[in-house]
Design an enzyme around this catalytic site. Structure first.
Site, PDB file in Angstrom:
ATOM      1  N   ASP A  70       0.669  -0.982   0.048  1.00 41.37           N
ATOM      2  CA  ASP A  70      -0.083   0.043   0.048  1.00 41.37           C
ATOM      3  C   ASP A  70       0.873   1.340  -0.034  1.00 41.37           C
ATOM      4  OD1 ASP A  70       0.903  -0.678   2.548  1.00 41.37           O
ATOM      5  OD2 ASP A  70      -1.213  -0.883   3.188  1.00 41.37           O
ATOM      6  N   GLU A 129      -5.639   3.631   3.743  1.00 42.33           N
ATOM      7  CA  GLU A 129      -6.266   4.085   4.818  1.00 42.33           C
ATOM      8  C   GLU A 129      -7.740   4.454   4.650  1.00 42.33           C
ATOM      9  OE1 GLU A 129      -5.135   3.801   7.453  1.00 42.33           O
ATOM     10  OE2 GLU A 129      -2.827   3.532   7.180  1.00 42.33           O
TER      11      GLU A 129
END
EC number: 3.5.1.47
Length: 377
Positions: A70, A129
């Site tokens: 990520d 997120e």
């Protein structure tokens, strides 16, 4: 002068430019520039929004192994005081995604120069997120064409020392859901509360009631967490607030518990509407699927780490952490593991400083694992 490895230097470069979900434009360009510097003979690079897919062709592929990293940061003002601290005000790599990216680039670099039999697919995913990049990336045409046969990811763990990995078969991370509740009443002068409906009071009452759900409405043998992390209300000290907004998160280890918690939230909110003569709107925002490790692949991975490497392996308990990698694991067999980075400050803390020695250790470990797995009959 400090001597650091190339991938620690990359991590520091990336640490300076944290960007929020689907806004990772500088990050994407940095990654692309580096990837384009590698030998291109076996690489196929495609972009998706602010993410990147990199396929490394094997010599005689029978399967494709995926590896996901990520790339987004958090809306946190950094307080580390480091010379390579964030250059973006109010944004920070406080969850270690800069470390995740540098490790992925290190592994990619090795296999760009030293291909194995099977294909490898590196996935640089935006918006972990929020609002969640894994699910739409999984549904993209690129992923449908290049869908791997198995997939792996890691997450830094400040609580574990460098040289340690931790994982388990089955459930690793919780189901998570965002929670937003808007309350609308009637404002007024602070001297005349009987002529208004005070949403500060309503919000405070609701927060207290929400905390009873875990204690009284969830099976004690199950697990759930309800956290209200932010309350916004009012404009000035002598005006009764007409509006209040609660922002929080729900985390459970089962879908049944998640559904039970939401039903109870809705009942309590209806009660607040009646008791405080207000209007309420609930929004659950983004929900992340549980991270469920494929038992067979995870057992095999643990056995490899214990017998072929010098990494310390811990069979950990499940955590209430949320991770949208769970959506990928719901469709593709694979697993996630914790990587020890030995920091006194935890994830999402403004002073998080991972021990950079973990980067090269992780790169070497994953090269060893993928070389073994990617040449297996």
């Amino acid at each position: 002068m400090e001597t650091i490895s190339p991938f620690v230097a990359i991590r520091r470069d990336l640490h300076k430019i944290p960007e929020l979900g689907f806004q990772e434009f500088k990050t994407q360009q940095y990654l692309l520039n580096y990837i384009q510097s590698l030998p291109q003979e076996r690489l196929d690079v495609r972009t998706w929004k602010t993410g990147i897919f990199v396929k490394v062709s094997g010599t005689a592929p029978r399967k494709t192994i995926g590896y996901r990293a990520d790339i987004d940061g958090l809306p946190i003002s950094e307080e580390t005081g480091l010379p390579y601290r964030s250059e973006h005000a109010g944004q920070m790599h406080a969850c270690g995604h800069d470390v995740h990216m540098s490790i992925a680039l290190g592994v990619l670099t090795h296999f760009a120069h030293n291909p194995i039999r099977d294909d490898l697919l590196f996935i640089f995913q935006p918006a972990e997120e929020g609002p969640g990049g894994a699910k739409p990336m999984l549904e993209s045409d690129i992923m449908r064409e290049w869908k791997p046969d198995m997939i792996v990811a890691l997450h830094i763990a400040p609580e574990y020392p460098v040289g340690t990995i931790a994982t388990k078969e089955g459930l690793l991370f919780a189901n998570t859901s965002e929670l937003f509740i808007d309350l609308k009443g009637k404002g007024g002068h602070a001297a005349f509360p009987h002529l208004a409906n005070d949403m500060v009071v309503a919000a405070c009452a609701l927060v207290t009631q929400l905390q009873s759900i875990v204690a009284r409405n969830v099976d004690p043998l199950d697990s759930a967490v309800i956290t209200i992390g932010k309350i916004t209300s009012g404009t000035v000290q002598n005006v009764i607030a007409e509006h209040a907004r609660l922002e929080g998160t729900i985390r459970t280890l089962s879908i049944d518990a998640m559904q039970a918690v939401k039903r109870r939230i809705e009942a309590l909110v209806r009660g607040v509407e009646v008791a405080y003569e207000c209007e309420a709107v609930i929004d659950y925002g983004a929900m992340y699927h549980e991270v469920y490790n494929n038992p067979a692949l995870t057992t095999e991975f643990i056995q490899f780490a214990e017998t072929h490497t010098d990494m310390n392996v811990i069979r950990c308990k499940e955590a209430m952490t949320g991770e949208d990698f769970g959506y990928m694991l719901a469709e593709i067999p694979g697993f996630m593991f914790w990587l020890g980075v030995d920091s006194p400050y935890g994830l999402h803390h403004a002073k998080l400083v991972p021990n950079e020695a973990a980067i090269d250790r992780a790169i070497a470990f994953l090269i060893s694992y993928f070389s073994w797995k990617g040449n297996m009959e």
